[in-house]
Design a protein around this motif. Sequence first.
Motif, PDB file in Angstrom:
ATOM      1  N   SER A 179      22.192 -47.114  -0.455  1.00 57.19           N
ATOM      2  CA  SER A 179      20.795 -47.174  -0.857  1.00 57.19           C
ATOM      3  C   SER A 179      20.246 -48.557  -1.697  1.00 57.19           C
ATOM      4  N   TYR A 180      19.066 -48.828  -1.486  1.00 59.34           N
ATOM      5  CA  TYR A 180      18.500 -50.019  -2.379  1.00 59.34           C
ATOM      6  C   TYR A 180      17.769 -49.427  -3.532  1.00 59.34           C
ATOM      7  N   ASP A 181      18.228 -49.984  -4.763  1.00 57.08           N
ATOM      8  CA  ASP A 181      17.625 -49.408  -5.854  1.00 57.08           C
ATOM      9  C   ASP A 181      17.475 -50.773  -6.655  1.00 57.08           C
ATOM     10  N   PHE A 182      15.904 -50.890  -7.191  1.00 57.58           N
ATOM     11  CA  PHE A 182      15.511 -52.018  -7.864  1.00 57.58           C
ATOM     12  C   PHE A 182      16.046 -52.016  -9.401  1.00 57.58           C
ATOM     13  N   ALA A 183      16.926 -50.991  -9.708  1.00 53.94           N
ATOM     14  CA  ALA A 183      17.168 -51.093 -11.342  1.00 53.94           C
ATOM     15  C   ALA A 183      18.457 -51.512 -11.414  1.00 53.94           C
ATOM     16  N   GLN A 184      18.423 -52.740 -10.768  1.00 57.73           N
ATOM     17  CA  GLN A 184      19.760 -53.754 -10.939  1.00 57.73           C
ATOM     18  C   GLN A 184      19.644 -54.971 -10.324  1.00 57.73           C
ATOM     19  N   SER A 185      20.448 -55.759 -10.815  1.00 55.47           N
ATOM     20  CA  SER A 185      20.359 -57.194 -10.235  1.00 55.47           C
ATOM     21  C   SER A 185      21.281 -57.086  -9.141  1.00 55.47           C
ATOM     22  N   ASP A 186      20.828 -58.152  -8.178  1.00 55.09           N
ATOM     23  CA  ASP A 186      21.281 -58.354  -6.852  1.00 55.09           C
ATOM     24  C   ASP A 186      21.365 -57.063  -6.023  1.00 55.09           C
ATOM     25  N   ALA A 187      20.234 -56.545  -6.195  1.00 51.42           N
ATOM     26  CA  ALA A 187      20.163 -55.196  -5.246  1.00 51.42           C
ATOM     27  C   ALA A 187      19.972 -55.472  -4.151  1.00 51.42           C
TER      28      ALA A 187
END
Length: 623
Positions: free
Chosen positions: A462-470
């Motif tokens: 999954s893609y989750d924006f709450a991290q860098s280099d998502a």
Amino acid sequence: MGSTFSGIELGKRSIMANTDAITTAGHNISNANTEGYSRQRVKIREFEPLYKPDLSRPERPGLMGQGVDVESIERVRDEFLDTRIVAQANQETYWGTRSEYYNMLEQIYNEPYDISIRSNMDKFWEGWQELAMNPESQAARQAVVTRGETLTDSINQRFESLDGIQKILDSDIEATVRQVNDLIRQIAATNDQIVESRGLGDNPNDLLDRRDLLVDKLSGLINITRDTRDPDEFLIHVDGQVLVQGHIAREFSLETRKDDTGLNKIVWADTGSDAVFKGGKLGALVELRDVDVRNELQALNTMTMNFSDLVNDVHRNGAGANHVTGLDFFVQHDFVENVNGNFDRDGDGTFDTSYVFRFTGTNALDLHQQVGLEGVMTLNGTTGNVQIPYHSTDTVETVINRINDSTSEVKAYLDRNNHLVLKATTSQDSINPDFVIRHVEDSGFFLAGYSGILSATGEEGSYDFAQSDAVNALSGAQFAVSPVTNPAAYVSVNDAVRNDVMSVAAAFVDHNGSVNAGDGRAATEIAAIRNTKIMIGSERTLDDFFADSVTNVGLKGEQAEMNHLSQASIMDDLRSTRDSISGVNVDEELAEILKFQHGYAAAAKFITVWDNLVDTIINRLGV
């Protein structure tokens, strides 16, 4: 045996009672035009008789009367009617405030047609159509650039107007909070004076009138309820919480919201928790600022972002007459400079979030082809993530429509190359950023292998924006970094295009890498965006957006005006009823003065007669 001088005492009491009644009537007349004043009446009763009904009383018929006494001076007031007025007043000011500000919004949207955004956009599309027919014309390119500048100027102007109203609302909220706090303090202080006065046995009518007037004013600002069951602890509630308790006043304060708006939020001064208002002027102001005007700004930003993004998508793939390609027609400012959209959201010096606006899949799809896959997509929505199922018999178009019809804040369409595009919309919750994809997941292979967006299925892919280099979760899909907040405020024509109109792309580069001077395919494709079903919130085309925005403001303005008239009529009836009960009628008060004047004269005559009787006993008896 009765006293020889008891008659004089009896007459004195009558004179004092009539004097108090005349004075009270005069007090009423003096305050006939005083705001919040309630007429007062003297409550008169018989004075205690001379003898008590016990065995020590003399044997004589009846009790010996001792005249009259003023028991109290009371306000003429209907407490039930006061409660109704306090409960209803907030609706009158709520709709009145909404009507006032919607008049301002209507003035923004009621632009003369020849200078409106819609008119300028129509001219912009017409410019591209002319360029498509005359792709070698420099004049046609100049017309496209000039009309583009006019269009972006009108968009900027509308944003400034809406933003200006939002700032006026914020200032009005600040002033109203100060007014509410001042009234709260005054009510609490008046409560203290009332309790002290009652403790001395007095009936503080004027203080009660003052408190009721303050409560009436407060009820117009916020939705309050009053509780008068305990005379020693007058209570006012708002949204189920105690606002005033006797002499204790709970006030509100303002804090800057933790978002990029710089606007204030209202909190309880003692706890710091958010204060909620469902009516009154303050409730209307908060709703107008945080819902109505915010929605209008978001709709304008959404239209601007998607409109400019689609034009840029075609333009950068086209070529100008000077063979320049890869240029955006409109300027889009990226929110962050990091190419992967990495951003330090909590300000600790470390990238912790990815701000990405758009994903574009790697595989070409057919709208009418069945996907032949089963699974559930999970996309970020207005209140948490939203699950969107798809089935093997669904066509690509069906899946796209299911995404767009859901409550997710990610929308989908096929671009000019038939690649699946996922785009972020504005966020309903102000805590979340606009135009940022926050979560994309697929339990099956529609987003993973079929469209070529995600690199793997399930939670692990999954893609989750709450991290860098998502963006590492993408399988080679193209992506675009999110724009700076409020693109409608800064959208403009690219300087490179403005300085050299021959850079305006009308053609596509052919398979030989050359540009045909008579090729107008790129201009035709850009002109076709006018009627293309694109993602603009819940609308499908640009014309739908303009029609909906004008209709929405007009209908809400009409609703506010009609409800304000209705509530004003109800309040007029209630206030008229209260005035008929508590208001001062000068003619009635003059009649009261005449009545008690005659009583005063009669009491004076009685004292004169009794004086003569006493004089006879003292000076003439036995002579």
